[in-house]
Design an enzyme around this catalytic site. Structure first.
Site, PDB file in Angstrom:
ATOM      1  N   HIS A 156       0.761   5.344   1.042  1.00 45.20           N
ATOM      2  CA  HIS A 156       0.122   6.420   1.785  1.00 45.20           C
ATOM      3  C   HIS A 156       0.227   7.687   0.941  1.00 45.20           C
ATOM      4  CE1 HIS A 156       0.096   4.406   5.823  1.00 45.20           C
ATOM      5  NE2 HIS A 156       1.056   3.700   5.228  1.00 45.20           N
TER       6      HIS A 156
ATOM      7  N   HIS B 108       0.828  -1.201   0.000  1.00 48.79           N
ATOM      8  CA  HIS B 108       0.000   0.000   0.000  1.00 48.79           C
ATOM      9  C   HIS B 108       0.863   1.252   0.000  1.00 48.79           C
ATOM     10  CE1 HIS B 108       0.660  -0.896   4.294  1.00 48.79           C
ATOM     11  NE2 HIS B 108       0.409   0.381   4.564  1.00 48.79           N
TER      12      HIS B 108
END
Length: 146
Positions: free
Chosen positions: A108, A106
């Site tokens: 941010h 992932h």
């Protein structure tokens, strides 16, 4: 890859992808999903994940990035616009020693402002109503992003 544990299909992001856990979704396409971080470091802090099971950058199929990085860029542009940020910080962690706590690849996307420090990424989650409003701001901004 030696030294990298296998992908855990029960991690929180995998469960979000399967619809087992809720999220404040801002974007989804065939290959990726973006949703609000529950413990934002700044208003509009958004996470972008691939739908493909990848523990992190170290084990991801290289073709994953062909689809994921355009989504990261699109979300970064929308977050900057929605929150009138001075800039955007894109952060990605790999393995516990680097600060990774959720073992699904992932990114941010964090809006930043000159002279304003980011909040710590810990503590209790932000109010769901507030996250929902922030998600709506980003969805609106996405209408202006190609």
């Amino acid at each position: 890859m030696p030294g990298i544990p296998p992908y855990d299909t029960n991690n929180i992001f995998s469960r979000i992808l399967r619809g087992e856990l809720p999220c404040h979704m801002v974007y989804e396409d065939e290959h990726s999903m973006a949703f609000m971080d529950l413990m934002p470091q700044s208003e509009g802090h958004t996470l972008v994940i691939p739908k493909a099971p990848s523990r992190n950058l170290l084990d991801a199929d290289p073709t994953t990035f062909m689809w994921l990085m355009p989504a990261v860029q699109k979300i970064a542009k929308a977050v900057k616009r929605a929150f009138h940020a001075d800039g955007i910080r894109v952060v990605q962690f790999n393995e516990p020693g680097a600060g990774q706590t959720v073992f699904h690849l992932h990114f941010h996307v964090i809006p930043v402002y000159e002279g304003v420090e980011l909040k710590p990424h810990a503590g209790k989650p932000m109010d769901g109503g507030h996250l929902s409003q922030n998600a709506e701001k980003i969805r609106e901004a996405l209408k202006f992003i190609s």
